[in-house]
Design an enzyme around this catalytic site. Structure first.
Site, PDB file in Angstrom:
ATOM      1  N   ASP A 181       0.852  -1.189   0.000  1.00 33.39           N
ATOM      2  CA  ASP A 181       0.000   0.000   0.000  1.00 33.39           C
ATOM      3  C   ASP A 181       0.889   1.239   0.000  1.00 33.39           C
ATOM      4  O   ASP A 181       1.951   1.234  -0.625  1.00 33.39           O
ATOM      5  CB  ASP A 181      -0.916  -0.036   1.234  1.00 33.39           C
ATOM      6  CG  ASP A 181      -2.250   0.645   1.004  1.00 33.39           C
ATOM      7  OD1 ASP A 181      -2.269   1.887   0.921  1.00 33.39           O
ATOM      8  OD2 ASP A 181      -3.276  -0.045   0.911  1.00 33.39           O
ATOM      9  N   HIS A 213      -3.517   5.936   3.934  1.00 28.98           N
ATOM     10  CA  HIS A 213      -4.256   4.768   3.463  1.00 28.98           C
ATOM     11  C   HIS A 213      -3.625   3.464   3.950  1.00 28.98           C
ATOM     12  O   HIS A 213      -4.319   2.569   4.464  1.00 28.98           O
ATOM     13  CB  HIS A 213      -4.315   4.814   1.938  1.00 28.98           C
ATOM     14  CG  HIS A 213      -5.252   3.847   1.308  1.00 28.98           C
ATOM     15  ND1 HIS A 213      -4.872   2.579   0.921  1.00 28.98           N
ATOM     16  CD2 HIS A 213      -6.561   3.957   0.967  1.00 28.98           C
ATOM     17  CE1 HIS A 213      -5.905   1.961   0.362  1.00 28.98           C
ATOM     18  NE2 HIS A 213      -6.949   2.776   0.373  1.00 28.98           N
ATOM     19  N   ASN A 311     -14.227   0.739  -5.941  1.00 32.70           N
ATOM     20  CA  ASN A 311     -15.285   1.634  -5.462  1.00 32.70           C
ATOM     21  C   ASN A 311     -15.924   2.427  -6.593  1.00 32.70           C
ATOM     22  O   ASN A 311     -16.262   3.585  -6.413  1.00 32.70           O
ATOM     23  CB  ASN A 311     -14.706   2.647  -4.458  1.00 32.70           C
ATOM     24  CG  ASN A 311     -14.067   2.005  -3.255  1.00 32.70           C
ATOM     25  OD1 ASN A 311     -14.245   0.825  -3.001  1.00 32.70           O
ATOM     26  ND2 ASN A 311     -13.314   2.783  -2.507  1.00 32.70           N
ATOM     27  N   SER A 384     -11.392  -0.847   0.012  1.00 30.12           N
ATOM     28  CA  SER A 384     -10.055  -0.788   0.621  1.00 30.12           C
ATOM     29  C   SER A 384     -10.113  -1.163   2.088  1.00 30.12           C
ATOM     30  O   SER A 384      -9.174  -1.728   2.640  1.00 30.12           O
ATOM     31  CB  SER A 384      -9.479   0.627   0.505  1.00 30.12           C
ATOM     32  OG  SER A 384      -8.819   0.833  -0.707  1.00 30.12           O
TER      33      SER A 384
END
Length: 468
Positions: A181, A213, A311, A384
C-alpha cells in the site's frame, strides 16, 4: 514514472513493460531467451538482497526478472520476431505497465464528480447506519465513534464474538501478513515496540506513510488488541508479523511493476497473506495475464493474495466491474457491506461469468482504524477497508488450521456467512473468523490452482507474444 489520468475511465501507463515468462522456465534460461530475442540486458531479482530492488536499480539495466513469479519488468518494449494468436509453452506475453491507485484516488479533472458522488454516498450511509460517517478521504480529519469494545466490523465477522463462551483464541501468531500500500506511519503509538519488516518500492520515498491509506489498512488487518487512546479495538491479527511494502506513493499511485516486485518480495520473505487495497482501471473486458499468472504462482508457493474489488459503482443505478488486479481469478476479490449487511453503494460487482468475480465480502462502511499522525484514527468507507478485514481473518485461519494458499482460500469461502444478497456482489458471503466452536477440520486439498493458458487477456495492448 506515473502519468495523470485524463478522464475517469482511461487507463494510464508508465512507459515500461511486463513480460510473462514461459511456465517452468528457469530465470537464467528466460534471461538468455529474452536477451537473444530482444537484445535486452536483464538481471535477476536474486542478485539483490531479499530480492528487493528499486527504480534506480532498474535504471541501471534494461530490466529485472522477478524470480518467484517468472515475470520481467523491462524499461523498453522488447523486439518481437513473431506474433501469433495461440498460447503455447514457449511463448512470452508482453503487457504495458499501467498506473495503479490507492482506491478512491482520482485526478483533479474528476474532482467535482467525486465530490458529488461522495456526498450522495455519505447521505445514503447516514440513512442506513443511523450515524454520521466521515468521508473516505485523506485530509486528516478524525472521526468520532461512539461504540465501545470493538468495531462493528470485528463483531460482525466474529473476531470479537458477542458471547464470552465463544471467545476467539486466535491472534495470528506465527503468520506473516504483507500489506502492499502507501506504507505505514512508524510513529503511531499503537504499534510502538512492534517489529515491522518494511521496504519501499517507490523511488525517492521511504516506507513512512505520507498518505494515511496504508496505515489504515494495516490497522484493520494487524492492529493491536487494545489501545490506551483508541475508542474501540480495531485490529484483527494483533500477533501476526507485519510486512510493509510501499508500492504506492504518498500521492496514492504506483506502477504494476512495483506491485509485482512487492509480491515477489513478500513471497521471498515467506509471507502467508498479501493484502492489496489498490486498483487500476480496465478497458473493456478481460484481465491481466501477467497478474493472473503471478497470483497463481503465488498460491502454488503458499501465498494468498487478497485485493479490493473497487469503489466505482453508484448503486442502485450503476454497478461497475471488479477492477485490476482483483479481477484475476487467482486473486481473492473483496466486496464491501455496511452495518446492516447491505451491499455498499460504491462496491463493484462480478459482471462476467468466467472471471472478475467478487469472492467474499467484508465490512467496508464507517470502518474505524489507525491512520497517520497527527490524526491517529479515522473512519473511512471503501472496499479498501473491507480487504484488510479478510486479510486479518485469513491470518487467523492460517494459524488455526495450518492451511496456506488455495486451501486457505477455500477455508475462507467455505466458512463465510451466507447473506441474502446477490452472489455477484458478495461472493460466498461475509468473512468469518475461526473460534473453538467453529473450527471444523476439512480434508486438505493439496493440488495447487493451475494457470489456465486460455484465459482472456486484458486488452491493454496491443498484447504481443514472443516465441523463443
Amino acid at each position: 514514472m506515473s502519468k495523470t489520468l485524463k478522464k475517469e475511465d482511461q487507463v494510464a501507463y508508465t512507459g515500461r513493460y511486463l513480460v510473462l515468462l514461459p511456465e517452468g522456465s528457469s530465470t537464467s534460461d528466460s534471461i538468455s531467451a529474452i536477451s537473444s530475442i530482444s537484445g535486452l540486458n536483464l538481471k535477476s531479482s536474486m542478485e539483490f538482497e531479499n530480492e528487493f530492488f528499486t527504480d534506480k536499480d532498474l535504471a541501471k539495466t534494461d530490466g529485472i526478472v522477478l524470480d518467484k513469479l517468472g515475470i520481467a519488468i523491462v524499461n523498453e518494449k522488447p523486439k518481437i520476431e513473431n506474433s501469433i494468436s495461440s498460447f503455447s509453452e514457449n511463448e512470452m506475453i508482453v503487457e504495458k505497465e499501467r498506473v495503479v491507485y490507492a482506491i478512491g484516488m482520482l485526478d483533479e479533472s474528476t474532482q467535482n464528480y467525486v465530490e458529488g458522488y461522495r456526498d450522495a454516498i455519505n447521505q445514503l450511509t447516514s440513512t442506513l447506519v443511523g450515524t454520521e460517517v466521515e468521508d473516505y478521504n485523506y485530509e486528516g480529519q478524525e472521526s468520532e465513534v461512539e461504540s465501545v469494545g470493538a468495531t462493528w466490523g470485528l463483531k460482525a465477522t466474529n473476531v470479537v464474538p458477542a458471547s464470552i463462551l465463544r471467545y476467539n483464541p486466535y491472534n495470528g501468531a506465527g503468520i506473516k501478513v504483507a500489506i502492499l500500500d502507501t506504507g505505514f506511519d512508524f510513529n503511531h503509538p499503537d504499534f510502538a515496540g512492534r517489529p515491522i519488516v518494511h521496504q519501499s518500492f517507490i523511488t525517492g520515498e521511504t516506507t513512512q506513510d505520507g498518505h494515511g491509506h496504508g496505515t489504515h489498512c494495516t490497522g484493520t488487518s494487524c492492529g493491536p488488541a487494545s489501545s490506551p487512546s483508541a475508542v474501540e479495538r480495531y485490529g484483527i491479527a494483533y500477533a501476526a508479523s507485519i510486512y510493509i511494502g510501499k508500492v504506492l506513493s504518498n500521492g496514492g499511485s504506483g506502477g504494476d511493476g512495483g506491485i509485482l516486485a512487492g509480491i515477489n518480495w513478500a513471497i521471498a520473505n515467506r509471507c502467508d497473506v498479501v493484502s492489496m487495497s489498490l486498483r487500476g482501471l480496465v478497458n473493456g473486458t478481460g484481465y491481466s495475464a501477467v497478474f493472473e499468472t503471478a497470483a497463481a504462482r503465488a498460491l502454488a508457493q503458499g501465498t494468498l493474495i487478497i485485493a479490493a474489488a473497487g469503489n466505482d459503482s453508484a448503486r442502485p443505478g450503476v454497478v461497475k466491474q471488479v477492477m485490476h488486479p482483483a479481477n484475476c481469478p487467482s486473486i481473492m476479490a473483496v466486496g464491501a457491506v455496511d452495518v446492516n449487511m447491505n451491499i455498499a453503494s460504491f462496491s463493484n460487482g462480478g459482471l462476467y461469468p468466467t472471471y472478475g468475480a467478487v469472492d467474499i465480502a467484508a465490512p467496508g462502511v464507517n470502518v474505524y482504524s489507525s491512520t497517520k499522525l497527527p490524526t491517529k484514527y479515522a473512519s473511512w468507507n471503501g472496499t479498501s477497508m473491507a480487504t484488510p478485514h479478510v486479510a486479518g481473518i485469513a491470518a487467523l485461519w492460517a494459524q488455526a488450521t495450518g492451511l496456506r494458499g488455495i486451501n486457505l482460500w477455500r477455508k475462507l469461502t467455505s466458512t463465510a456467512k451466507a447473506l441474502p444478497l446477490h452472489g455477484r456482489d458478495v461472493g460466498a458471503g461475509l468473512v468469518q473468523a475461526p473460534t473453538k466452536t467453529r473450527l471444523i477440520k476439512f480434508p486438505i486439498e493439496r493440488t495447487p490452482i493451475l494457470v489456465n493458458p486460455k484465459f482472456p487477456i486484458d486488452p491493454i495492448g496491443p498484447i504481443e507474444k514472443i516465441i523463443r
